[in-house]
Design a protein around this motif. Structure first.
Motif, PDB file in Angstrom:
ATOM      1  N   ASN A   1       2.176  -4.657   1.005  1.00  0.00           N
ATOM      2  CA  ASN A   1       2.857  -5.287  -0.127  1.00  0.00           C
ATOM      3  C   ASN A   1       2.455  -4.637  -1.445  1.00  0.00           C
ATOM      4  O   ASN A   1       3.303  -4.318  -2.291  1.00  0.00           O
ATOM      5  N   LEU A   2       1.155  -4.448  -1.623  1.00  0.00           N
ATOM      6  CA  LEU A   2       0.665  -3.865  -2.870  1.00  0.00           C
ATOM      7  C   LEU A   2       1.016  -2.379  -2.963  1.00  0.00           C
ATOM      8  O   LEU A   2       1.313  -1.870  -4.052  1.00  0.00           O
ATOM      9  N   THR A   3       0.996  -1.683  -1.822  1.00  0.00           N
ATOM     10  CA  THR A   3       1.374  -0.264  -1.829  1.00  0.00           C
ATOM     11  C   THR A   3       2.848  -0.109  -2.195  1.00  0.00           C
ATOM     12  O   THR A   3       3.222   0.773  -2.973  1.00  0.00           O
ATOM     13  N   GLY A   4       3.705  -0.977  -1.628  1.00  0.00           N
ATOM     14  CA  GLY A   4       5.129  -0.919  -1.957  1.00  0.00           C
ATOM     15  C   GLY A   4       5.389  -1.204  -3.424  1.00  0.00           C
ATOM     16  O   GLY A   4       6.181  -0.508  -4.073  1.00  0.00           O
ATOM     17  N   ALA A   5       4.716  -2.225  -3.952  1.00  0.00           N
ATOM     18  CA  ALA A   5       4.863  -2.527  -5.380  1.00  0.00           C
ATOM     19  C   ALA A   5       4.369  -1.355  -6.229  1.00  0.00           C
ATOM     20  O   ALA A   5       4.959  -1.038  -7.272  1.00  0.00           O
ATOM     21  N   SER A   6       3.310  -0.705  -5.760  1.00  0.00           N
ATOM     22  CA  SER A   6       2.765   0.449  -6.492  1.00  0.00           C
ATOM     23  C   SER A   6       3.760   1.603  -6.542  1.00  0.00           C
ATOM     24  O   SER A   6       3.846   2.319  -7.543  1.00  0.00           O
TER      25      SER A   6
ATOM     26  N   LEU B   1      -8.586   6.300  -6.808  1.00  0.00           N
ATOM     27  CA  LEU B   1      -8.003   5.008  -6.430  1.00  0.00           C
ATOM     28  C   LEU B   1      -6.575   4.908  -6.946  1.00  0.00           C
ATOM     29  O   LEU B   1      -6.150   5.675  -7.816  1.00  0.00           O
ATOM     30  N   ASN B   2      -5.847   3.947  -6.386  1.00  0.00           N
ATOM     31  CA  ASN B   2      -4.504   3.651  -6.873  1.00  0.00           C
ATOM     32  C   ASN B   2      -4.612   2.530  -7.904  1.00  0.00           C
ATOM     33  O   ASN B   2      -4.812   1.376  -7.551  1.00  0.00           O
ATOM     34  N   PRO B   3      -4.506   2.851  -9.201  1.00  0.00           N
ATOM     35  CA  PRO B   3      -4.715   1.812 -10.230  1.00  0.00           C
ATOM     36  C   PRO B   3      -3.682   0.698 -10.156  1.00  0.00           C
ATOM     37  O   PRO B   3      -3.976  -0.446 -10.513  1.00  0.00           O
ATOM     38  N   TRP B   4      -2.454   1.008  -9.692  1.00  0.00           N
ATOM     39  CA  TRP B   4      -1.424  -0.022  -9.620  1.00  0.00           C
ATOM     40  C   TRP B   4      -1.800  -1.113  -8.621  1.00  0.00           C
ATOM     41  O   TRP B   4      -1.552  -2.293  -8.865  1.00  0.00           O
ATOM     42  N   SER B   5      -2.404  -0.732  -7.506  1.00  0.00           N
ATOM     43  CA  SER B   5      -2.794  -1.724  -6.499  1.00  0.00           C
ATOM     44  C   SER B   5      -3.800  -2.715  -7.072  1.00  0.00           C
ATOM     45  O   SER B   5      -3.723  -3.920  -6.820  1.00  0.00           O
ATOM     46  N   LEU B   6      -4.752  -2.186  -7.826  1.00  0.00           N
ATOM     47  CA  LEU B   6      -5.766  -3.059  -8.421  1.00  0.00           C
ATOM     48  C   LEU B   6      -5.146  -3.993  -9.453  1.00  0.00           C
ATOM     49  O   LEU B   6      -5.424  -5.198  -9.469  1.00  0.00           O
ATOM     50  N   LEU B   7      -4.280  -3.448 -10.310  1.00  0.00           N
ATOM     51  CA  LEU B   7      -3.662  -4.258 -11.361  1.00  0.00           C
ATOM     52  C   LEU B   7      -2.762  -5.339 -10.756  1.00  0.00           C
ATOM     53  O   LEU B   7      -2.818  -6.518 -11.151  1.00  0.00           O
ATOM     54  N   LEU B   8      -1.937  -4.962  -9.775  1.00  0.00           N
ATOM     55  CA  LEU B   8      -1.006  -5.917  -9.173  1.00  0.00           C
ATOM     56  C   LEU B   8      -1.751  -6.972  -8.358  1.00  0.00           C
ATOM     57  O   LEU B   8      -1.350  -8.142  -8.321  1.00  0.00           O
TER      58      LEU B   8
ATOM     59  N   LEU C   1      -8.140  -3.621  -1.390  1.00  0.00           N
ATOM     60  CA  LEU C   1      -9.015  -2.573  -0.866  1.00  0.00           C
ATOM     61  C   LEU C   1      -8.218  -1.578  -0.032  1.00  0.00           C
ATOM     62  O   LEU C   1      -8.323  -0.360  -0.214  1.00  0.00           O
ATOM     63  N   VAL C   2      -7.399  -2.102   0.878  1.00  0.00           N
ATOM     64  CA  VAL C   2      -6.601  -1.237   1.758  1.00  0.00           C
ATOM     65  C   VAL C   2      -5.650  -0.366   0.950  1.00  0.00           C
ATOM     66  O   VAL C   2      -5.536   0.850   1.171  1.00  0.00           O
ATOM     67  N   SER C   3      -4.955  -0.970  -0.018  1.00  0.00           N
ATOM     68  CA  SER C   3      -3.952  -0.244  -0.785  1.00  0.00           C
ATOM     69  C   SER C   3      -4.569   0.740  -1.773  1.00  0.00           C
ATOM     70  O   SER C   3      -4.120   1.879  -1.890  1.00  0.00           O
ATOM     71  N   SER C   4      -5.606   0.317  -2.478  1.00  0.00           N
ATOM     72  CA  SER C   4      -6.174   1.182  -3.510  1.00  0.00           C
ATOM     73  C   SER C   4      -6.856   2.415  -2.926  1.00  0.00           C
ATOM     74  O   SER C   4      -6.882   3.475  -3.553  1.00  0.00           O
ATOM     75  N   LEU C   5      -7.387   2.293  -1.704  1.00  0.00           N
ATOM     76  CA  LEU C   5      -8.037   3.432  -1.052  1.00  0.00           C
ATOM     77  C   LEU C   5      -7.073   4.249  -0.200  1.00  0.00           C
ATOM     78  O   LEU C   5      -7.444   5.261   0.373  1.00  0.00           O
TER      79      LEU C   5
END
Length: 410
Positions: free
Chosen positions: A102-107, A129-136, A337-341
């Motif tokens: 979900n977070l990866t798709g939004a990113s 890291l994927n900053p969008w995953s953390l923010l979302l 964690l899963v999405s940002s990494l």
């Protein structure tokens, strides 16, 4: 005058099933098979409305969620252990795995809109890291942490309306073939190699955790309404609005992909590719609208998936408010964690799909038993509702059997 259309708890169901998984599935269906599989989408919308009506009615009449009602109905210890284990495996573990998606798709949507900003590029390069995953993920936590039910509902209604505007506007910009669209919707066919896509289209819409989400949210929404008939009428109007709107959003994504890719010899890897591929032909507006829709879809599912898992656990295990909050918080943190990494927990997702495949017909059967029990009194299922419910149960049984077969033998 009684409203025929409204938005309420059923919008949470739409927000839940219109996530990145549905967007990717619909995109691939349109890109590979044009409009031929729209009949499967129509079936899934009808089946979802039938099941969600029962779940909502159960919540309104009993004042409790599906988990609490299952705890009351299932008293045999061995059956209780098996059922609870399946719910935890499919809903809790599964949603934890899917939360990363979900977070990866939004990113992907956020990246297509703002990814070239220097600050974003710098964060990616220096942190890995994927900053969008953390923010979302933080946004999802804030919405659930601070929001009473009414605020969460309003926020998700806003996201669903945003998705609707973005995806439907994109479809209109690409000028779909209306004749082929209606033909695909009303004349069922399965092109060569499309069986898996049919299963995926139905399986991303008819999901067990939405039943827990809808029953609990309906019980919360109408807990102060003494007139059950009025509450059920409002819920029916809600269903007539929100679930078909979700189907229309999925149709818009499928149609856009069909227009952009089908019959043109192009390959699509993910929904992010679809957003970027629209610009040369249909202009920047189509790209930004598609990306905005993907962002809203991912964020809405990132909020509803943990909430549904927490509702299921609270009902079955009688969680305190503190443990209820902790359960959805842990699921969001795992997803972040899963999405940002950039991890791909394939074995966990496979396990969740198997558990979902087993759970869906079981929960459907339990729901049918509940809405035919003395718990609902005069609001028990009618003969027509039971016939429709039995038909959907048979379909979920076939769907789950095929899903399990593919999981173990493909």
């Amino acid at each position: 005058m009684r409203a025929y259309f409204r938005l309420g708890p059923a919008t949470l169901v739409t927000a839940a099933f219109i996530g990145p998984g549905t967007v990717v599935t619909a995109s691939l269906a349109g890109a590979n098979y044009g409009y031929a599989l729209l009949w499967a989408l129509l079936f899934s919308v009808i089946a979802t409305m039938i099941l969600q009506e029962m779940a909502s009615r159960l919540g309104i009449v009993t004042g409790k969620g599906l988990g609490e009602n299952l705890r009351h109905l299932v008293q045999q210890p061995l059956l209780k252990v098996l059922l609870y284990s399946l719910v935890v495996a499919a809903v809790v573990v599964g949603n934890s795995a899917y939360q990363g998606g979900n977070l990866t798709g939004a990113s992907l949507g956020a990246d297509a809109i703002w990814g070239q900003q220097s600050l974003v590029l710098s964060l990616k390069q220096h942190s890995g890291l994927n900053p969008w995953s953390l923010l979302l993920g933080v946004i999802a936590i804030v919405v659930l942490w601070r929001g009473r039910y009414q605020r969460i509902e309003r926020f998700l209604i806003g996201l669903v309306l945003l998705m609707s505007l973005a995806f439907i506007s994109t479809m209109l910009l690409t000028k779909p073939d209306l004749g082929a669209m209606f033909s695909g919707m009303l004349l069922p066919t399965i092109p060569s190699g499309a069986t898996l896509t049919v299963i995926a289209l139905i399986g991303t819409t008819v999901v067990p955790y939405s039943l827990f989400l809808h029953a609990a949210s309906s019980a919360t929404k109408w807990h102060n309404q003494p007139n059950k008939a009025q509450a059920l009428a409002e819920s029916a109007a809600d269903l007539r609005t929100a679930i078909p709107l979700g189907g229309l959003i999925t149709l818009a994504v499928l149609s856009t992909a069909a227009t952009a890719y089908f019959g043109k010899g192009l390959q699509m890897e993910n929904a992010g590719d679809l957003a970027l591929s629209l610009q040369p032909v249909f202009g920047a507006a189509a790209t930004y609208l598609m990306a905005l829709g993907l962002l809203a879809a991912g964020l809405s599912s990132a909020i509803t998936a943990p909430l549904a898992a927490a509702y299921a656990l609270r009902g079955l295990l009688q969680l305190s408010p503190q443990w209820f909050r902790l359960s959805w918080l842990l699921i969001i943190l795992v997803g972040m964690l899963v999405s940002s990494l950039g991890l791909k927990p394939l074995s966990i997702i496979w396990f969740a799909q198997v558990a979902n495949g087993i759970l869906l017909p079981i929960i459907t059967l339990c729901l049918l038993l509940a809405v035919n029990s003395s718990l609902l009194g005069t609001y028990r299922n009618s003969l027509r509702q039971n016939v429709l419910g039995a038909a959907v149960f048979a379909a979920t049984l076939l769907l789950s059997g095929r899903t399990l077969y593919l999981a173990f033998f493909s």
